[in-house]
Design a protein around this motif. Structure first.
Motif, short mmCIF file in Angstrom:
data_model
loop_
_atom_site.label_atom_id
_atom_site.label_comp_id
_atom_site.label_asym_id
_atom_site.label_seq_id
_atom_site.Cartn_x
_atom_site.Cartn_y
_atom_site.Cartn_z
N ILE A 8 0.87 -1.16 0.00
CA ILE A 8 0.00 0.00 0.00
C ILE A 8 0.90 1.21 0.00
O ILE A 8 2.12 1.07 -0.01
CB ILE A 8 -0.96 -0.02 1.22
N PRO A 9 0.38 2.45 -0.02
CA PRO A 9 1.24 3.62 -0.20
C PRO A 9 2.46 3.60 0.70
O PRO A 9 2.39 3.26 1.87
CB PRO A 9 0.31 4.77 0.15
N MET A 10 3.57 3.98 0.14
CA MET A 10 4.84 3.88 0.85
C MET A 10 5.75 5.02 0.48
O MET A 10 5.59 5.68 -0.52
CB MET A 10 5.51 2.55 0.51
N LYS A 11 6.78 5.19 1.26
CA LYS A 11 7.80 6.18 0.95
C LYS A 11 8.73 5.61 -0.09
O LYS A 11 9.01 4.44 -0.12
CB LYS A 11 8.59 6.50 2.22
N LYS A 12 9.21 6.48 -0.99
CA LYS A 12 10.07 6.05 -2.08
C LYS A 12 11.34 6.88 -2.10
O LYS A 12 11.32 8.09 -1.96
CB LYS A 12 9.32 6.20 -3.40
N ASN A 13 12.46 6.21 -2.28
CA ASN A 13 13.73 6.91 -2.41
C ASN A 13 13.69 7.79 -3.65
O ASN A 13 13.39 7.32 -4.74
CB ASN A 13 14.85 5.87 -2.54
N ILE A 167 -8.03 0.55 6.10
CA ILE A 167 -6.60 0.68 5.82
C ILE A 167 -6.32 1.96 5.06
O ILE A 167 -5.37 2.69 5.33
CB ILE A 167 -6.09 -0.54 5.01
N LEU A 168 -7.18 2.26 4.07
CA LEU A 168 -7.00 3.47 3.27
C LEU A 168 -7.30 4.73 4.07
O LEU A 168 -6.62 5.75 3.90
CB LEU A 168 -7.92 3.41 2.04
N ALA A 169 -8.28 4.65 4.97
CA ALA A 169 -8.64 5.83 5.76
C ALA A 169 -7.60 6.16 6.82
O ALA A 169 -7.40 7.33 7.17
CB ALA A 169 -10.00 5.61 6.43
N GLN A 170 -6.91 5.14 7.34
CA GLN A 170 -5.91 5.36 8.37
C GLN A 170 -4.58 4.71 7.99
O GLN A 170 -4.18 3.70 8.57
CB GLN A 170 -6.41 4.80 9.70
N GLY A 186 -14.42 12.57 -9.57
CA GLY A 186 -15.29 12.06 -8.52
C GLY A 186 -14.71 10.94 -7.70
O GLY A 186 -15.39 10.41 -6.81
N ILE A 187 -13.48 10.57 -7.96
CA ILE A 187 -12.82 9.50 -7.20
C ILE A 187 -11.91 10.11 -6.14
O ILE A 187 -11.07 10.97 -6.43
CB ILE A 187 -11.97 8.61 -8.13
N ALA A 188 -12.09 9.66 -4.89
CA ALA A 188 -11.25 10.16 -3.79
C ALA A 188 -9.86 9.54 -3.89
O ALA A 188 -9.72 8.33 -4.09
CB ALA A 188 -11.90 9.82 -2.45
N ILE A 189 -8.85 10.39 -3.72
CA ILE A 189 -7.46 9.94 -3.80
C ILE A 189 -6.74 10.36 -2.54
O ILE A 189 -6.83 11.52 -2.12
CB ILE A 189 -6.75 10.54 -5.03
N LYS A 190 -6.03 9.45 -1.92
CA LYS A 190 -5.18 9.77 -0.78
C LYS A 190 -3.75 9.74 -1.28
O LYS A 190 -3.28 8.75 -1.84
CB LYS A 190 -5.37 8.78 0.35
N GLN A 191 -3.04 10.85 -1.06
CA GLN A 191 -1.71 11.04 -1.64
C GLN A 191 -0.74 11.56 -0.60
O GLN A 191 -1.10 12.42 0.21
CB GLN A 191 -1.81 12.01 -2.81
N ASN A 192 0.48 10.99 -0.59
CA ASN A 192 1.46 11.52 0.36
C ASN A 192 2.20 12.69 -0.30
O ASN A 192 2.62 12.62 -1.45
CB ASN A 192 2.42 10.44 0.83
N ALA A 203 -6.25 5.01 -4.61
CA ALA A 203 -7.65 5.32 -4.87
C ALA A 203 -8.44 4.02 -4.91
O ALA A 203 -7.93 2.99 -5.39
CB ALA A 203 -7.80 6.08 -6.18
N LEU A 204 -9.68 4.08 -4.43
CA LEU A 204 -10.55 2.91 -4.42
C LEU A 204 -11.58 3.08 -5.54
O LEU A 204 -12.35 4.05 -5.54
CB LEU A 204 -11.25 2.79 -3.07
#
Length: 584
Positions: A8-13, A167-170, A186-192, A203-204
């Motif tokens: 799932i979303p992660m930090k990238k070098n 998992i996506l919400a937290q 119209g699609i919710a996106i969580k982005q770091n 995105a779901l």
């Protein structure tokens, strides 16, 4: 232990960019020297479940996509193949990937991912925008630079929506930067939000797929492909050809966009492809395959197809499958095909001017002309329109000492015009006699006439003759003519290794390949072609392939690799343990 390539979303070098070389190397791994397939399910209706997972989300111009199972039992089965050395190497890579994508980001597969993810996940690499642009941009902005990098899209099917939403919400707390929320179509996106090159987002889609990318633009491209039906599933030829290799619960599936890969290769400053080669590759559209684990090895089924708009068509001619019954059980290797003249024509078409071809057609033609004064196309290939084979057959001394192991190279071809063939062979005999001072001696083997070429030093160098009236043969090296004349009672086709390795489908076929790796490696020193080659060869028993022309625009292949097994296989080490003790 669960597979490591689920995340799932992660930090990238910021300095770590997806590599085209790594991408294509992964494709090569799954293909195995491209690049496989098996004709099946021809009477079934097309179903989305038969396609690569996430094919309706991945943009149609994706460079490469691979789907991997999340079934821990299959991953454990994979680890049981090979030797201790190959298991150590596999464990090293699995642990590294698991720790990079999961452990280092605070996730545990069994606890955080397995409860909601589906049976397979897909990772796709999108080509940079420059791959489709005629010329570089005169001014480069930060956004342009991001778009010109190869980006990744990961599609994770959701089997438990509530857990996936939580998992996506937290998400786990980032070591640097922060999470932000935005919407697109119209699609919710969580982005770091972090440093450049670290913008992972998730995105779901319709509660069915969690889509993760390493580039905000890639997320938008995936959403567009899904909503506008411009995904891989709608790409010309993909759906109908992928159906030919669909399989129940495969370990992996893959797809390679051939013309896009060719464009990127052509733009490479190191080994650019010539324009004529690039033009030829544009006739090809895709290469796809499935990989399944069987009790004694790994099976690959693959299909390659032409661009729907290409003017080139394939000749549907599958007339091979007899040569293995003419060869003895002592055969170490066999490569057969249905029509040598046509095969040569296809090779010329795709290899002229290609620096990556094993040998230039002009060079081969010129070499034969200078050595024998024969015209390759007019004097030889003109009558070689039937099935052919090239084989290595072993022999030992009468005492049977392993130190006296020898082998002969045998070429067989079914002729379409024996009169023309005999005229050409007579010219060849004259050249060997007059130009190279060989003795050309008529002889008999099992009451059948043959011709021996004896070198000026008195050693038998080669023998040629006819089998069943229309199959010409040439033996070079060890004197093993008596193993093919008369037709052997114990044939290659009747041996257990051949029957257990070479696929029986597709049938009819236009070619087969078999190599007894154990016996071949034991007796022949082989040149090193790939890293860790000896380790891989030590883990392999045999390799077999059967191919066919499926229709005027596609070829199918079925490859089986028989593998040894590791006894007392151990589990992967838990996160944080000593990685050097993966296998004890």
């Amino acid at each position: 232990m669960a597979p490591p390539l689920v995340s799932i979303p992660m930090k990238k070098n910021k300095n770590k960019k997806p590599s085209l070389v790594l991408t294509l190397s992964a494709a090569g791994l799954l293909i195995g020297a491209g690049s496989i397939a098996y004709w099946l399910l021809s009477q079934r209706q097309l179903s989305s479940s038969d396609l690569l997972v996430g094919a309706n989300i991945i943009p149609g111009d994706a460079l490469f996509a691979v789907s991997l199972t999340t079934d821990p039992q299959q991953w454990q089965q994979l680890r049981q193949f090979g030797t201790r050395e190959t298991q150590v190497e596999l464990d090293k890579n699995l642990v590294e990937l698991r720790d990079r994508f999961l452990t280092n980001n605070g996730y545990n597969f069994q606890k955080d991912i397995a409860p909601w993810v589906g049976n397979d996940v897909t990772i796709a690499f999108l080509a940079p925008d420059t791959a489709t642009k005629p010329a570089p941009k005169p001014v480069t902005t930060n956004e342009d630079a991001a778009n010109d990098q190869q980006s990744m899209v990961m599609v994770l099917p959701v089997k438990n929506l509530e857990i996936a939403k939580s998992i996506l919400a937290q998400p786990k707390t980032l070591k640097q930067g922060k999470w932000i929320d935005r919407t697109y179509q119209g699609i919710a996106i969580k982005q770091n939000q972090g440093q450049a090159g670290e913008n992972f987002s998730a995105a779901l889609l319709d509660g069915r797929f969690l889509v993760i990318t390493d580039n905000p633009k890639a997320t938008e491209r995936a959403i567009d492909a899904y909503k506008n039906k411009t995904s891989l599933a709608t790409t010309g030829g993909f759906a109908e050809n992928f159906l030919k290799i669909a399989n129940y619960q495969p370990f992996a599936q893959f797809y390679v966009n051939v013309p896009t890969a060719a464009k990127i290769a052509a733009a490479s400053p190191n080994r650019p492809l010539p324009a004529q080669v690039l033009a030829q590759l544009q006739n090809n559209q895709g290469l796809a395959g499935t990989m399944t684990l069987e009790p004694e090895g790994i099976r690959f089924k693959g299909v390659s197809w032409l661009n729907p708009s290409s003017q080139r068509v394939l000749a549907v001619e599958n007339k091979a499958g007899e040569m293995q019954s003419r060869l003895p059980a002592e055969t170490l290797m066999m490569l057969s095909g249905g029509n040598l003249q046509r095969l040569w024509g296809d090779y010329v078409l795709t290899s002229q001017g290609n620096p990556l071809s094993p040998i230039a057609p002009e060079q081969l033609r010129g070499g034969i002309k200078s050595l024998t004064n024969l015209d390759l196309d007019k004097d030889l290939l003109s009558w070689m329109k039937g099935e052919f084979s090239l084989s290595v057959i072993s022999t030992t001394s009468k005492q049977g000492s392993p130190d006296d192991f020898r082998a002969g190279l045998v070429f067989m071809v079914q002729g379409s015009d024996r009169q023309s063939a005999e005229a050409s062979i007579k010219q060849l005999d004259d050249v060997m006699k007059n130009q190279y001072q060989f003795q050309v001696q008529p002889a008999k083997v099992a009451d059948q006439p043959v011709v021996n070429w004896v070198s000026p030093y008195g050693t038998l160098t080669a023998t040629h003759g006819w089998l069943d009236g229309d199959v010409a043969f040439l033996v070079v090296g060890a004197p093993i003519t008596d193993k093919i004349v008369p037709k052997p009672n114990n044939t290659l086709a009747s041996t257990i290794p051949f029957q257990q390795t070479v696929p029986t489908e597709p049938n009819p076929t236009n070619g087969q390949f078999f190599v007894d790796v154990e016996r071949t490696v034991k007796n022949f020193p082989l040149p090193t072609l790939i890293p860790n080659q000896q380790t891989l060869l030590d883990a392999t028993r045999s390799i077999g392939m059967t191919s066919a022309v499926s229709d005027s625009r596609s070829n199918i292949y079925d490859i089986f690799i028989g593998l040894k097994k590791v006894t007392n296989s151990t589990a992967l080490p838990s996160p944080g343990s000593n990685k050097g003790n993966s296998v004890r």
